[in-house]
Design an enzyme around this catalytic site. Structure first.
Site, PDB file in Angstrom:
ATOM      1  N   HIS A  16      38.109  27.519  28.084  1.00  0.00           N
ATOM      2  CA  HIS A  16      37.491  28.552  28.911  1.00  0.00           C
ATOM      3  C   HIS A  16      35.984  28.576  28.677  1.00  0.00           C
ATOM      4  CE1 HIS A  16      37.810  32.156  25.818  1.00  0.00           C
ATOM      5  NE2 HIS A  16      37.225  31.112  25.301  1.00  0.00           N
ATOM      6  N   CYS A  35      30.179  31.172  23.319  1.00  0.00           N
ATOM      7  CA  CYS A  35      31.333  31.287  24.229  1.00  0.00           C
ATOM      8  C   CYS A  35      30.924  31.041  25.675  1.00  0.00           C
ATOM      9  CB  CYS A  35      31.975  32.658  24.090  1.00  0.00           C
ATOM     10  SG  CYS A  35      32.626  32.933  22.452  1.00  0.00           S
ATOM     11  N   HIS A  41      34.880  25.348  26.066  1.00  0.00           N
ATOM     12  CA  HIS A  41      35.374  25.117  24.710  1.00  0.00           C
ATOM     13  C   HIS A  41      36.834  25.551  24.714  1.00  0.00           C
ATOM     14  CE1 HIS A  41      34.290  29.387  24.590  1.00  0.00           C
ATOM     15  NE2 HIS A  41      35.254  29.505  23.693  1.00  0.00           N
ATOM     16  N   HIS A  82      47.104  23.499  28.209  1.00  0.00           N
ATOM     17  CA  HIS A  82      46.283  22.323  28.536  1.00  0.00           C
ATOM     18  C   HIS A  82      45.505  22.505  29.844  1.00  0.00           C
ATOM     19  CE1 HIS A  82      48.702  20.623  25.348  1.00  0.00           C
ATOM     20  NE2 HIS A  82      47.922  19.556  25.319  1.00  0.00           N
TER      21      HIS A  82
HETATM   22 NI    NI Z   1      36.455  31.102  23.349  1.00  0.00          NI
END
Ligand code: NI
Length: 137
Positions: A16, A35, A41, A82
């Site tokens: 995400h 993030c 990542h 996945h």
């Molecule tokens: Ni994350």
């Protein structure tokens, strides 16, 4: 009749990017840091699914946990494992894919499916240090 809560743990991995597309880049960097990495990542997620019900006198089970595993896989895990939460997951479209939003989305799907047992809690682990809980409120 005693009510007993039983829990099945399932695992999946997914990618995400946590960002708000309505905010400028600098604000996303400030709010989400790493993030917000544009090239995604991933996490090895753990989901604990708890349901409550009466004990079936025929089996001694509230419900068969392997059946619960199959249901959770069929209804949610197969759509996210996945995959990329931002790109691939229809039920997350338009939602920032934080664990908070993911766990609520999972609840909406699973809650009607576990009858006659009752979904009481979902716990979603994003890392070994961070988890979120949702009880449907
Ligand atoms: Ni994350």
């Amino acid at each position: 009749m005693p009510k007993v809560t039983v829990t099945r743990r399932v695992r999946f991995n997914a990618a995400h990017r946590v960002f708000n597309p309505d905010l400028p880049d600098a604000e996303n960097d400030r709010l989400f840091g790493k993030c917000n990495n544009p090239n995604w990542h991933g996490h090895n997620y753990i989901l604990d699914v708890s349901v409550e019900g009466s004990i079936d006198p025929k089996t001694g089970y509230v419900l068969d946990l392997s059946e619960l595993k199959k249901l959770v896989n069929r209804e949610v895990i197969d759509f996210v494992d996945h995959r990329n939460f931002n790109l691939d997951v229809e039920f997350m479209k338009g939602t920032i894919p934080t664990s908070e939003n993911i766990v609520v989305a999972f609840w909406k799907i699973l809650e009607p499916k576990v009858a006659p047992a009752r979904l009481t809690k979902l716990v979603l682990w994003e890392t070994e240090n961070n988890y979120v809980e949702y009880t449907g409120r």
